[in-house]
Design a protein around this motif. Structure first.
Motif, PDB file in Angstrom:
ATOM      1  N   PHE A 375       0.842  -1.196   0.000  1.00 48.45           N
ATOM      2  CA  PHE A 375       0.000   0.000   0.000  1.00 48.45           C
ATOM      3  C   PHE A 375       0.881   1.251   0.000  1.00 48.45           C
ATOM      4  CE2 PHE A 375      -2.274  -3.282   2.483  1.00 48.45           C
ATOM      5  CZ  PHE A 375      -3.370  -3.476   1.650  1.00 48.45           C
ATOM      6  N   GLN A 376       0.787   2.024  -1.086  1.00 47.79           N
ATOM      7  CA  GLN A 376       1.549   3.274  -1.141  1.00 47.79           C
ATOM      8  C   GLN A 376       0.801   4.418  -0.473  1.00 47.79           C
ATOM      9  OE1 GLN A 376       3.995   4.806  -4.539  1.00 47.79           O
ATOM     10  NE2 GLN A 376       2.269   6.222  -4.773  1.00 47.79           N
ATOM     11  N   ASN A 377      -0.514   4.471  -0.654  1.00 50.29           N
ATOM     12  CA  ASN A 377      -1.314   5.586  -0.141  1.00 50.29           C
ATOM     13  C   ASN A 377      -2.181   5.123   1.022  1.00 50.29           C
ATOM     14  OD1 ASN A 377      -0.432   7.300  -2.323  1.00 50.29           O
ATOM     15  ND2 ASN A 377      -1.850   6.149  -3.629  1.00 50.29           N
ATOM     16  N   LEU A 378      -2.153   5.857   2.130  1.00 46.56           N
ATOM     17  CA  LEU A 378      -2.971   5.545   3.294  1.00 46.56           C
ATOM     18  C   LEU A 378      -3.901   6.710   3.595  1.00 46.56           C
ATOM     19  CD1 LEU A 378      -0.232   4.029   5.648  1.00 46.56           C
ATOM     20  CD2 LEU A 378      -1.601   2.879   3.889  1.00 46.56           C
ATOM     21  N   LEU A 379      -5.183   6.403   3.775  1.00 41.25           N
ATOM     22  CA  LEU A 379      -6.206   7.396   4.091  1.00 41.25           C
ATOM     23  C   LEU A 379      -6.674   7.134   5.513  1.00 41.25           C
ATOM     24  CD1 LEU A 379      -8.019   6.937   0.720  1.00 41.25           C
ATOM     25  CD2 LEU A 379      -6.920   9.066   1.411  1.00 41.25           C
ATOM     26  N   ILE A 380      -6.288   7.997   6.446  1.00 39.11           N
ATOM     27  CA  ILE A 380      -6.535   7.760   7.857  1.00 39.11           C
ATOM     28  C   ILE A 380      -7.462   8.851   8.376  1.00 39.11           C
ATOM     29  CG2 ILE A 380      -5.460   7.303  10.066  1.00 39.11           C
ATOM     30  CD1 ILE A 380      -4.529   5.457   7.766  1.00 39.11           C
ATOM     31  N   LEU A 381      -8.726   8.513   8.584  1.00 38.15           N
ATOM     32  CA  LEU A 381      -9.726   9.483   9.026  1.00 38.15           C
ATOM     33  C   LEU A 381     -10.136   9.190  10.465  1.00 38.15           C
ATOM     34  CD1 LEU A 381     -10.266   8.919   5.762  1.00 38.15           C
ATOM     35  CD2 LEU A 381     -12.106  10.540   6.181  1.00 38.15           C
ATOM     36  N   SER A 382     -10.061  10.206  11.310  1.00 39.00           N
ATOM     37  CA  SER A 382     -10.533  10.127  12.697  1.00 39.00           C
ATOM     38  C   SER A 382     -10.080   8.844  13.392  1.00 39.00           C
ATOM     39  CB  SER A 382     -12.069  10.209  12.725  1.00 39.00           C
ATOM     40  OG  SER A 382     -12.547  11.312  12.012  1.00 39.00           O
ATOM     41  N   PRO A 383      -8.795   8.517  13.345  1.00 35.68           N
ATOM     42  CA  PRO A 383      -8.339   7.230  13.878  1.00 35.68           C
ATOM     43  C   PRO A 383      -8.510   7.128  15.386  1.00 35.68           C
ATOM     44  CG  PRO A 383      -6.455   8.639  13.407  1.00 35.68           C
ATOM     45  CD  PRO A 383      -7.667   9.345  12.852  1.00 35.68           C
TER      46      PRO A 383
END
Length: 470
Positions: A375-383
């Motif tokens: 995984f190159q791109n990580l989308l981390i929302l409200s972790p």
């Protein structure tokens, strides 16, 4: 030490939020709740039980009940709620919740969440009976979405997989980048929980207008084991707190462990309230005995003791979580190989992204950082960085950054002081360690799908566009 606490709950923090909201604006909705069907069924007793609302917009929340007041009509309750509306309107999702012993469904009204669009300056009365079911939401899927029902998940429970295919997929021989997202049933369709991220609508619009390259979005459905699957460690939550201030004969006050974790206790209207480590909100306790109490939302039991050394509180809950590595293995060894062999994908890391919100954000960060080769791109929302004593901070400090990995990190400014502080600290840690990072803090947004939906364009731009916000 003897503490007598009534079993019913009077939720003072909710009332304080209502008072503050009244001062800010005049959009007020009065809810009239008809509990006569529950009274007739014999499990709701007005003299012993209480009823109110939970919802996704302040001053409502899904974690605490805003209690309604009994009216002059037997079995009818009233609750006046003021809402702050930043734009022209606000979409509210809500449900009746009762508080008392032995209630069906733990006091939750059955069926889908009720929904209401609020407008600035509106004054309205909403009448709702306990046995009123919200209408079944119609499917809101836009474009082409394949749904694989009960996909074999190996050692884990089977789950549904939702696969968005871009416009033109079936009329070309092209291969596409892939975005994997957790809580898949919430991404494209509102029929599951009454809310959705709207990634399908956003993708259709942005692809057809040329704002982003076509991509495949794979929504990995969650199961009833969501907490276990989305957490990387087994959490053993147990503390012994010693009174650090005030009169030891009073239970209220400030407590600490020998390692610095803090517990705050107060007493309001014969009810005990606590702020536990890792939180910044008051939560009410249910009395089990004169010295034993229970925090339903977190599953924590508190035992109060007093001796010559002072006042002590023992707090613990059953171990939970820790199946994150098994869930990770399912994605890497079963799901991704299936997607790559069944659909025309670009399978390399530079064409593959992973993301999610809340606990989904936590497991995305953990899995993504462990596997930069995938995984190159990580989308981390409200972790949920509070998990297991904020274990992610210590863990991130032990690993080396990937030179090519990119992270998009988001938090809503209204998600709570502790949550915002945690994400800001993680942002700085990731930057200091050397990761490429884009950060978004949305000032007025809360912890829900409505807020995350507003980031759909930014998410898609980050993984498939020019990386500029919409």
């Amino acid at each position: 030490m003897t503490i007598k606490i009534k079993q019913y709950l009077i939720l003072i923090p909710c009332l304080l939020m209502v008072a503050l909201s009244c001062k800010r604006q005049s959009t007020v909705i009065t809810f009239e709740l008809d509990m006569r069907p529950a009274i007739a069924e014999g499990w709701f007793t007005p003299d012993e039980d209480q009823v109110g609302l939970r919802g996704d917009q302040q001053p409502l929340s899904w974690s605490e009940t805003c209690m309604a007041n009994a009216t002059n009509t037997y079995g009818i309750y009233s609750l006046k709620m003021p809402f702050s509306i930043v734009g022209d309107s606000l979409e509210l999702s809500y449900k009746i919740k009762t508080e008392g012993a032995g209630h069906p469904e733990e006091g939750w009204q059955t069926g889908h969440n009720h929904r209401l669009v609020l407008y600035k300056g509106q004054q309205q009365t909403v009448k709702l009976s306990w046995n009123t079911q919200a209408p079944e939401p119609s499917s809101s899927i836009t474009g082409h979405v394949d749904i694989l029902r009960q996909f074999d998940s190996g050692a884990l429970a089977s789950r549904d997989i939702f696969i968005y295919l871009p416009p033109g997929y079936h009329h070309s021989n092209l291969h596409y980048d892939v975005l994997y997202m957790h809580d898949g049933q919430n991404l494209f369709d509102a029929t599951s929980i009454g809310q959705e991220w709207g990634l399908d609508e956003a993708a259709e619009d942005m692809i057809t207008s040329g704002k982003i390259a076509p991509l495949i979005i794979v929504g990995i459905g969650n199961t009833s084991n969501r907490i276990d699957e989305y957490t990387p460690t087994r959490q053993h939550w147990s503390y012994t707190f010693i009174k650090a201030d005030g009169n030891n004969n009073e239970v209220a006050g400030h407590y600490q462990t020998d390692t610095g974790e803090e517990l705050q206790v107060k007493k309001q209207s014969d009810t005990l309230w606590v702020i536990i480590p890792g939180s910044d909100e008051w939560q009410s306790l249910e009395a089990q005995s004169d010295t034993s109490y229970y925090l339903p939302r977190a599953g924590i039991r508190f035992t109060f003791q007093q001796d010559k050394q002072g006042s002590t509180i023992h707090a613990n809950k059953p171990p939970m979580g820790g199946q994150g590595p098994i869930y990770e293995a399912f994605i890497l060894k079963q799901l991704k190989p299936y997607i790559d062999s069944t659909y025309r994908t670009n399978p390399s890391a530079e064409h593959t992204s992973l993301g999610g919100s809340s606990l989904g954000g936590l497991i995305s960060l953990y899995t993504g950082l462990r596997h930069p080769e995938t995984f190159q791109n990580l989308l981390i929302l409200s972790p949920s960085l509070w998990w297991d004593g904020k274990m992610m901070f210590d863990w991130v400090n032990t690993i080396e950054p990937s030179s090519h990995q990119r992270i998009w990190l988001y938090i809503g400014g209204a998600e709570g002081e502790e949550a915002v502080s945690n994400v800001r600290a993680m942002k700085q840690l990731l930057i200091d360690k050397g990761w490429q990072l884009q950060y978004k803090e949305a000032e007025h947004e809360q912890h829900n799908e409505t807020a995350w939906k507003k980031q759909a364009a930014n998410i898609l731009h980050f993984v498939a566009g020019n990386n500029q916000e919409q």
